[in-house]
Write an enzyme that holds these catalytic residues in place. Structure first.
Site, PDB file in Angstrom:
ATOM      1  N   LYS A  14       3.832 -32.758 -35.201  1.00  0.00           N
ATOM      2  CA  LYS A  14       2.625 -32.196 -35.382  1.00  0.00           C
ATOM      3  C   LYS A  14       2.702 -30.448 -35.267  1.00  0.00           C
ATOM      4  O   LYS A  14       2.448 -29.706 -36.108  1.00  0.00           O
ATOM      5  CB  LYS A  14       1.474 -32.466 -34.570  1.00  0.00           C
ATOM      6  CG  LYS A  14       1.255 -33.939 -34.754  1.00  0.00           C
ATOM      7  CD  LYS A  14      -0.190 -34.198 -33.853  1.00  0.00           C
ATOM      8  CE  LYS A  14       0.211 -34.019 -32.329  1.00  0.00           C
ATOM      9  NZ  LYS A  14       1.169 -35.190 -31.746  1.00  0.00           N
ATOM     10  N   ARG A  89      -8.946 -35.972 -31.391  1.00  0.00           N
ATOM     11  CA  ARG A  89      -8.193 -37.221 -31.154  1.00  0.00           C
ATOM     12  C   ARG A  89      -8.724 -38.205 -30.544  1.00  0.00           C
ATOM     13  O   ARG A  89      -8.372 -39.189 -30.012  1.00  0.00           O
ATOM     14  CB  ARG A  89      -6.917 -36.667 -30.163  1.00  0.00           C
ATOM     15  CG  ARG A  89      -6.979 -36.191 -28.786  1.00  0.00           C
ATOM     16  CD  ARG A  89      -5.989 -35.185 -28.556  1.00  0.00           C
ATOM     17  NE  ARG A  89      -4.636 -35.834 -28.198  1.00  0.00           N
ATOM     18  CZ  ARG A  89      -3.458 -35.198 -28.105  1.00  0.00           C
ATOM     19  NH1 ARG A  89      -3.342 -33.993 -28.851  1.00  0.00           N
ATOM     20  NH2 ARG A  89      -2.421 -35.695 -27.595  1.00  0.00           N
ATOM     21  N   ARG A 129      13.381 -33.283 -25.312  1.00  0.00           N
ATOM     22  CA  ARG A 129      12.591 -32.020 -25.480  1.00  0.00           C
ATOM     23  C   ARG A 129      12.309 -31.679 -23.904  1.00  0.00           C
ATOM     24  O   ARG A 129      12.728 -30.453 -23.617  1.00  0.00           O
ATOM     25  CB  ARG A 129      11.360 -32.196 -26.202  1.00  0.00           C
ATOM     26  CG  ARG A 129      10.564 -30.649 -26.223  1.00  0.00           C
ATOM     27  CD  ARG A 129       9.270 -30.745 -27.014  1.00  0.00           C
ATOM     28  NE  ARG A 129       8.329 -31.694 -26.233  1.00  0.00           N
ATOM     29  CZ  ARG A 129       7.184 -31.989 -26.717  1.00  0.00           C
ATOM     30  NH1 ARG A 129       6.648 -31.174 -27.756  1.00  0.00           N
ATOM     31  NH2 ARG A 129       6.389 -32.811 -26.040  1.00  0.00           N
ATOM     32  N   ARG A 131       9.344 -31.214 -22.116  1.00  0.00           N
ATOM     33  CA  ARG A 131       8.183 -30.496 -21.771  1.00  0.00           C
ATOM     34  C   ARG A 131       7.562 -31.023 -20.235  1.00  0.00           C
ATOM     35  O   ARG A 131       8.204 -32.126 -19.796  1.00  0.00           O
ATOM     36  CB  ARG A 131       6.985 -30.560 -22.486  1.00  0.00           C
ATOM     37  CG  ARG A 131       6.063 -29.544 -22.533  1.00  0.00           C
ATOM     38  CD  ARG A 131       5.304 -29.540 -24.023  1.00  0.00           C
ATOM     39  NE  ARG A 131       4.373 -30.867 -23.917  1.00  0.00           N
ATOM     40  CZ  ARG A 131       3.793 -31.169 -25.024  1.00  0.00           C
ATOM     41  NH1 ARG A 131       3.916 -30.570 -26.137  1.00  0.00           N
ATOM     42  NH2 ARG A 131       2.920 -32.180 -24.973  1.00  0.00           N
ATOM     43  N   ARG A 142       1.140 -41.265 -22.767  1.00  0.00           N
ATOM     44  CA  ARG A 142       0.467 -40.777 -24.063  1.00  0.00           C
ATOM     45  C   ARG A 142       0.472 -41.637 -25.257  1.00  0.00           C
ATOM     46  O   ARG A 142      -0.454 -41.412 -25.920  1.00  0.00           O
ATOM     47  CB  ARG A 142       1.307 -39.370 -24.089  1.00  0.00           C
ATOM     48  CG  ARG A 142       0.816 -38.242 -23.212  1.00  0.00           C
ATOM     49  CD  ARG A 142       1.855 -37.403 -22.865  1.00  0.00           C
ATOM     50  NE  ARG A 142       2.580 -36.683 -24.159  1.00  0.00           N
ATOM     51  CZ  ARG A 142       3.606 -35.935 -24.314  1.00  0.00           C
ATOM     52  NH1 ARG A 142       4.747 -36.072 -23.440  1.00  0.00           N
ATOM     53  NH2 ARG A 142       3.985 -35.348 -25.374  1.00  0.00           N
TER      54      ARG A 142
HETATM   55  P1  AP5 Z   1       6.640 -31.772 -31.877  1.00  0.00           P
HETATM   56  O1  AP5 Z   1       6.620 -30.991 -32.928  1.00  0.00           O
HETATM   57  O2  AP5 Z   1       6.547 -30.885 -30.466  1.00  0.00           O
HETATM   58  O3  AP5 Z   1       5.587 -33.091 -31.613  1.00  0.00           O
HETATM   59  P2  AP5 Z   1       4.205 -32.994 -31.449  1.00  0.00           P
HETATM   60  O4  AP5 Z   1       3.616 -34.151 -32.502  1.00  0.00           O
HETATM   61  O5  AP5 Z   1       3.594 -31.797 -31.476  1.00  0.00           O
HETATM   62  O6  AP5 Z   1       4.103 -33.705 -30.057  1.00  0.00           O
HETATM   63  P3  AP5 Z   1       3.553 -33.542 -28.797  1.00  0.00           P
HETATM   64  O7  AP5 Z   1       4.350 -33.887 -27.634  1.00  0.00           O
HETATM   65  O8  AP5 Z   1       3.051 -31.673 -28.763  1.00  0.00           O
HETATM   66  O9  AP5 Z   1       2.261 -34.245 -29.030  1.00  0.00           O
HETATM   67  P4  AP5 Z   1       0.967 -34.475 -27.887  1.00  0.00           P
HETATM   68  O10 AP5 Z   1       0.057 -35.095 -28.741  1.00  0.00           O
HETATM   69  O11 AP5 Z   1       1.387 -35.504 -26.633  1.00  0.00           O
HETATM   70  O12 AP5 Z   1       0.912 -33.141 -27.193  1.00  0.00           O
HETATM   71  P5  AP5 Z   1      -0.225 -32.134 -27.468  1.00  0.00           P
HETATM   72  O13 AP5 Z   1       0.111 -30.963 -26.899  1.00  0.00           O
HETATM   73  O14 AP5 Z   1      -1.109 -32.255 -28.566  1.00  0.00           O
HETATM   74  O15 AP5 Z   1       8.160 -32.405 -31.956  1.00  0.00           O
HETATM   75  C1  AP5 Z   1       8.579 -32.966 -30.536  1.00  0.00           C
HETATM   76  C2  AP5 Z   1      10.137 -33.079 -30.559  1.00  0.00           C
HETATM   77  O16 AP5 Z   1      10.694 -33.564 -31.700  1.00  0.00           O
HETATM   78  C3  AP5 Z   1      10.539 -31.514 -30.566  1.00  0.00           C
HETATM   79  O17 AP5 Z   1      11.555 -31.458 -29.692  1.00  0.00           O
HETATM   80  C4  AP5 Z   1      10.838 -31.425 -32.001  1.00  0.00           C
HETATM   81  O18 AP5 Z   1      11.994 -30.122 -32.107  1.00  0.00           O
HETATM   82  C5  AP5 Z   1      11.392 -32.699 -32.356  1.00  0.00           C
HETATM   83  N1  AP5 Z   1      11.195 -32.959 -33.903  1.00  0.00           N
HETATM   84  C6  AP5 Z   1      10.006 -32.602 -34.622  1.00  0.00           C
HETATM   85  N2  AP5 Z   1      10.194 -33.123 -36.082  1.00  0.00           N
HETATM   86  C7  AP5 Z   1      11.483 -33.569 -35.998  1.00  0.00           C
HETATM   87  C8  AP5 Z   1      12.286 -34.147 -37.005  1.00  0.00           C
HETATM   88  N3  AP5 Z   1      11.872 -34.379 -38.274  1.00  0.00           N
HETATM   89  N4  AP5 Z   1      13.538 -34.595 -36.878  1.00  0.00           N
HETATM   90  C9  AP5 Z   1      14.035 -34.489 -35.467  1.00  0.00           C
HETATM   91  N5  AP5 Z   1      13.455 -34.023 -34.567  1.00  0.00           N
HETATM   92  C10 AP5 Z   1      12.280 -33.525 -34.583  1.00  0.00           C
HETATM   93  O19 AP5 Z   1      -1.217 -32.733 -25.907  1.00  0.00           O
HETATM   94  C11 AP5 Z   1      -0.522 -32.397 -24.632  1.00  0.00           C
HETATM   95  C12 AP5 Z   1      -1.954 -33.156 -23.739  1.00  0.00           C
HETATM   96  O20 AP5 Z   1      -2.831 -32.133 -23.910  1.00  0.00           O
HETATM   97  C13 AP5 Z   1      -2.598 -34.315 -23.870  1.00  0.00           C
HETATM   98  O21 AP5 Z   1      -1.579 -35.390 -23.396  1.00  0.00           O
HETATM   99  C14 AP5 Z   1      -3.982 -34.078 -23.166  1.00  0.00           C
HETATM  100  O22 AP5 Z   1      -4.010 -34.351 -21.877  1.00  0.00           O
HETATM  101  C15 AP5 Z   1      -4.141 -32.768 -23.614  1.00  0.00           C
HETATM  102  N6  AP5 Z   1      -4.897 -32.591 -25.116  1.00  0.00           N
HETATM  103  C16 AP5 Z   1      -4.543 -32.015 -26.124  1.00  0.00           C
HETATM  104  N7  AP5 Z   1      -5.402 -32.146 -26.843  1.00  0.00           N
HETATM  105  C17 AP5 Z   1      -6.425 -32.832 -26.717  1.00  0.00           C
HETATM  106  C18 AP5 Z   1      -7.691 -33.080 -27.039  1.00  0.00           C
HETATM  107  N8  AP5 Z   1      -8.260 -32.899 -28.488  1.00  0.00           N
HETATM  108  N9  AP5 Z   1      -8.706 -33.865 -26.290  1.00  0.00           N
HETATM  109  C19 AP5 Z   1      -8.167 -34.301 -25.342  1.00  0.00           C
HETATM  110  N10 AP5 Z   1      -7.096 -34.073 -24.489  1.00  0.00           N
HETATM  111  C20 AP5 Z   1      -6.193 -33.167 -25.291  1.00  0.00           C
HETATM  112 MG    MG Z   2       2.535 -30.663 -30.165  1.00  0.00          MG
END
Ligand code: AP5
Ligand code: MG
Length: 185
Positions: A14, A89, A129, A131, A142
């Site tokens: 994403k 989400r 990655r 993080r 997650r």
């Molecule tokens: P990346 O692009 O970072 O993937 P992503 O889908 O953004 O994954 P996230 O880990 O950020 O998702 P998430 O939903 O867990 O975290 P968020 O920050 O939203 O890609 C991942 C890796 O893969 C990278 O290394 C990339 O290079 C690689 N990659 C990508 N595409 C590729 C491809 N085609 N081929 C090969 N490699 C590839 O949320 C974090 C936390 O915040 C949540 O757990 C929650 O606690 C909180 N939070 C956030 N939003 C909310 C909400 N709306 N409500 C409540 N809590 C929330």
């Molecule tokens: Mg992300």
């Protein structure tokens, strides 16, 4: 006008794709995860409240993210469109967003992109990655939270005919090319 929501499991790509498309279209990429991580780093009141949830892989309470999205969508730079990444989400957040957009825009044409990637690939990507919330135990939580609370949004948006599914298990460039096709169509 490009208004997109990026749905998809942790690691689906994403953030990576939203950033590329936002740059391409010159519109803001709004990631609730990025905003929360920045707030945690700065130890703002929002960051302090969110810390414990994020580190466990749980969703933070709706009122925190709903408020921050509402404020963000009041900024002037969203005038020509936006990409929301990681919000909504859960169904309650989606209803909140529906109402918000109804108030703000007469044209509510928002497309929802579901990036599909198998679980084993997600796990490998996130472990690679590294993080703060990318250790195996938290990633598992997650993914569970995603299945329980976020995946129901697939049907929610399909029923509203807003959903587009894209295979996220391809090279970065192939995914981007497919996404550009979708938003240009
Ligand atoms: P990346 O692009 O970072 O993937 P992503 O889908 O953004 O994954 P996230 O880990 O950020 O998702 P998430 O939903 O867990 O975290 P968020 O920050 O939203 O890609 C991942 C890796 O893969 C990278 O290394 C990339 O290079 C690689 N990659 C990508 N595409 C590729 C491809 N085609 N081929 C090969 N490699 C590839 O949320 C974090 C936390 O915040 C949540 O757990 C929650 O606690 C909180 N939070 C956030 N939003 C909310 C909400 N709306 N409500 C409540 N809590 C929330
Ligand atoms: Mg992300």
């Amino acid at each position: 006008m490009t208004r997109l929501i990026f749905l998809g499991a942790p690691g689906a790509g994403k953030g990576t794709q939203a950033q590329t498309l936002a740059h391409h279209r010159n519109i803001p990429h709004i990631s609730t995860g990025d905003i929360l991580r920045q707030a945690m780093q700065r130890q703002t009141p929002l960051g302090v409240k969110a810390q414990d949830y994020v580190s466990r892989g749980e969703l933070v309470p709706d009122e925190l993210v709903n408020d921050l999205v509402e404020e963000r969508l009041d900024e002037p730079d969203v005038e020509h469109g936006w990409i929301l990444d990681g919000f909504p989400r859960k169904v309650s957040q989606a209803s909140f967003l529906d109402e918000l957009l109804q108030q703000k825009h007469s044209d509510r044409n928002v497309r929802v992109i579901n990036l599909e990637v198998p679980d084993d690939v997600l796990m490998a990507r996130l472990l690679g990655r590294g993080r703060a919330d990318d250790n195996e135990e938290v990633i598992r939580r997650r993914l569970e939270v995603y299945r329980e609370q976020t995946a129901p949004l697939i049907d929610y948006y399909r029923d509203r005919q807003q959903l587009v599914c894209v295979n996220g298990n391809q090279s970065l460039e192939e995914v981007t090319a497919e996404l550009l096709d979708v938003i240009d169509s």
